[in-house]
Design a protein around this motif. Structure first.
Motif, PDB file in Angstrom:
ATOM      1  N   MET A 142       0.848  -1.200   0.000  1.00 57.30           N
ATOM      2  CA  MET A 142       0.000   0.000   0.000  1.00 57.30           C
ATOM      3  C   MET A 142       0.875   1.238   0.000  1.00 57.30           C
ATOM      4  SD  MET A 142      -2.716   1.362   2.818  1.00 57.30           S
ATOM      5  CE  MET A 142      -1.641   2.611   3.498  1.00 57.30           C
ATOM      6  N   SER A 143       0.661   2.103  -0.955  1.00 59.23           N
ATOM      7  CA  SER A 143       1.514   3.296  -0.996  1.00 59.23           C
ATOM      8  C   SER A 143       0.701   4.514  -1.421  1.00 59.23           C
ATOM      9  CB  SER A 143       2.686   3.092  -1.943  1.00 59.23           C
ATOM     10  OG  SER A 143       2.216   2.874  -3.259  1.00 59.23           O
ATOM     11  N   ASN A 144      -0.461   4.665  -0.812  1.00 52.61           N
ATOM     12  CA  ASN A 144      -1.253   5.845  -1.185  1.00 52.61           C
ATOM     13  C   ASN A 144      -1.126   6.969  -0.165  1.00 52.61           C
ATOM     14  OD1 ASN A 144      -2.698   4.645   0.842  1.00 52.61           O
ATOM     15  ND2 ASN A 144      -4.693   4.967  -0.106  1.00 52.61           N
ATOM     16  N   GLU A 145      -0.034   6.945   0.620  1.00 54.51           N
ATOM     17  CA  GLU A 145       0.173   8.013   1.589  1.00 54.51           C
ATOM     18  C   GLU A 145       0.331   9.361   0.890  1.00 54.51           C
ATOM     19  OE1 GLU A 145       2.046   5.169   1.646  1.00 54.51           O
ATOM     20  OE2 GLU A 145       2.437   4.549   3.722  1.00 54.51           O
ATOM     21  N   LEU A 146       0.065  10.403   1.674  1.00 55.78           N
ATOM     22  CA  LEU A 146       0.178  11.760   1.137  1.00 55.78           C
ATOM     23  C   LEU A 146       1.573  12.321   1.431  1.00 55.78           C
ATOM     24  CD1 LEU A 146      -1.286  14.199  -0.172  1.00 55.78           C
ATOM     25  CD2 LEU A 146      -1.978  14.875   2.151  1.00 55.78           C
ATOM     26  N   VAL A 147       2.241  12.779   0.396  1.00 63.03           N
ATOM     27  CA  VAL A 147       3.580  13.353   0.539  1.00 63.03           C
ATOM     28  C   VAL A 147       3.551  14.809   0.065  1.00 63.03           C
ATOM     29  CG1 VAL A 147       6.023  13.159  -0.112  1.00 63.03           C
ATOM     30  CG2 VAL A 147       4.629  11.081   0.088  1.00 63.03           C
ATOM     31  N   LEU A 148       4.013  15.699   0.923  1.00 65.05           N
ATOM     32  CA  LEU A 148       4.112  17.117   0.556  1.00 65.05           C
ATOM     33  C   LEU A 148       5.537  17.406   0.103  1.00 65.05           C
ATOM     34  CD1 LEU A 148       3.352  20.169   0.506  1.00 65.05           C
ATOM     35  CD2 LEU A 148       3.747  20.196   2.991  1.00 65.05           C
ATOM     36  N   ILE A 149       5.670  17.938  -1.112  1.00 62.74           N
ATOM     37  CA  ILE A 149       6.986  18.279  -1.658  1.00 62.74           C
ATOM     38  C   ILE A 149       7.128  19.802  -1.616  1.00 62.74           C
ATOM     39  CG2 ILE A 149       8.550  18.000  -3.626  1.00 62.74           C
ATOM     40  CD1 ILE A 149       6.221  16.014  -4.730  1.00 62.74           C
ATOM     41  N   VAL A 150       8.126  20.274  -0.873  1.00 64.11           N
ATOM     42  CA  VAL A 150       8.399  21.716  -0.824  1.00 64.11           C
ATOM     43  C   VAL A 150       9.708  21.936  -1.562  1.00 64.11           C
ATOM     44  CG1 VAL A 150       8.659  23.750   0.650  1.00 64.11           C
ATOM     45  CG2 VAL A 150       7.271  21.808   1.444  1.00 64.11           C
ATOM     46  N   GLU A 151       9.624  22.470  -2.762  1.00 65.34           N
ATOM     47  CA  GLU A 151      10.800  22.570  -3.651  1.00 65.34           C
ATOM     48  C   GLU A 151      10.530  23.662  -4.678  1.00 65.34           C
ATOM     49  OE1 GLU A 151      13.726  22.705  -5.223  1.00 65.34           O
ATOM     50  OE2 GLU A 151      14.144  20.573  -4.852  1.00 65.34           O
ATOM     51  N   ASP A 152      11.448  24.621  -4.782  1.00 65.89           N
ATOM     52  CA  ASP A 152      11.213  25.724  -5.726  1.00 65.89           C
ATOM     53  C   ASP A 152      11.786  25.454  -7.114  1.00 65.89           C
ATOM     54  OD1 ASP A 152      13.782  26.057  -4.394  1.00 65.89           O
ATOM     55  OD2 ASP A 152      13.944  27.906  -5.550  1.00 65.89           O
ATOM     56  N   ASN A 153      12.667  24.465  -7.215  1.00 61.83           N
ATOM     57  CA  ASN A 153      13.219  24.157  -8.536  1.00 61.83           C
ATOM     58  C   ASN A 153      12.214  23.301  -9.305  1.00 61.83           C
ATOM     59  OD1 ASN A 153      14.668  22.210 -10.440  1.00 61.83           O
ATOM     60  ND2 ASN A 153      16.252  23.742 -10.070  1.00 61.83           N
ATOM     61  N   GLU A 154      11.713  23.859 -10.416  1.00 60.34           N
ATOM     62  CA  GLU A 154      10.615  23.209 -11.143  1.00 60.34           C
ATOM     63  C   GLU A 154      10.954  21.813 -11.640  1.00 60.34           C
ATOM     64  OE1 GLU A 154       8.481  25.257 -14.321  1.00 60.34           O
ATOM     65  OE2 GLU A 154       8.647  27.114 -13.138  1.00 60.34           O
TER      66      GLU A 154
END
Ligand code: MN
Length: 128
Positions: free
Chosen positions: A1-13
């Protein structure tokens, strides 16, 4: 199961798109922020299972964002992993002391990245 929520904070597009695409391909849900302020807002609102935090952000730096998240009871126990440029790895000790649950070096290793994410998600961050 891998439907966890991941927040990515990154300014490089390009980095953001790469990380986003790999995680979505692996079945994770993702949220993206390109500034520290946006990251803090999304973290509080959505309580992601994992936050990937760039260190050099346009409005602040990842260490300041981390300490702000740690001071807010809604986000204090969230798991936060630093995304650091290779040149900054000598600061690894500083990242750990600051309270990051770990760090990943950029450019990320596309092949190893999914396993690294899995390990961070399964690691108990509230160890003494
Ligand atoms: Mn950056």
């Amino acid at each position: 199961m891998s439907n966890e929520l991941v927040l990515i904070v990154e300014d490089n597009e390009r980095n953001l798109k790469l990380v986003h695409d790999i995680l979505e391909f692996k079945g994770y849900r993702t949220l993206s922020a390109t500034t520290g302020a946006e990251g803090i807002e999304l973290a509080g609102r959505h309580q992601p299972e994992l936050i990937l935090m760039d260190i050099q952000l346009p409005d602040t730096d990842g260490l300041k964002v981390l300490s702000q998240l740690k001071r807010d009871t809604r986000t204090a126990s969230l798991k936060i992993v630093a995304l650091t440029a290779f040149a900054m790895t000598e600061d690894a000790e500083r990242f750990h002391r600051a309270g990051f649950d770990g760090y990943l070096t950029k450019p990320i290793n596309v092949k190893e990245f999914p396993d690294q994410i899995r390990q961070y998600l399964e690691q108990d961050s509230r160890k003494p």
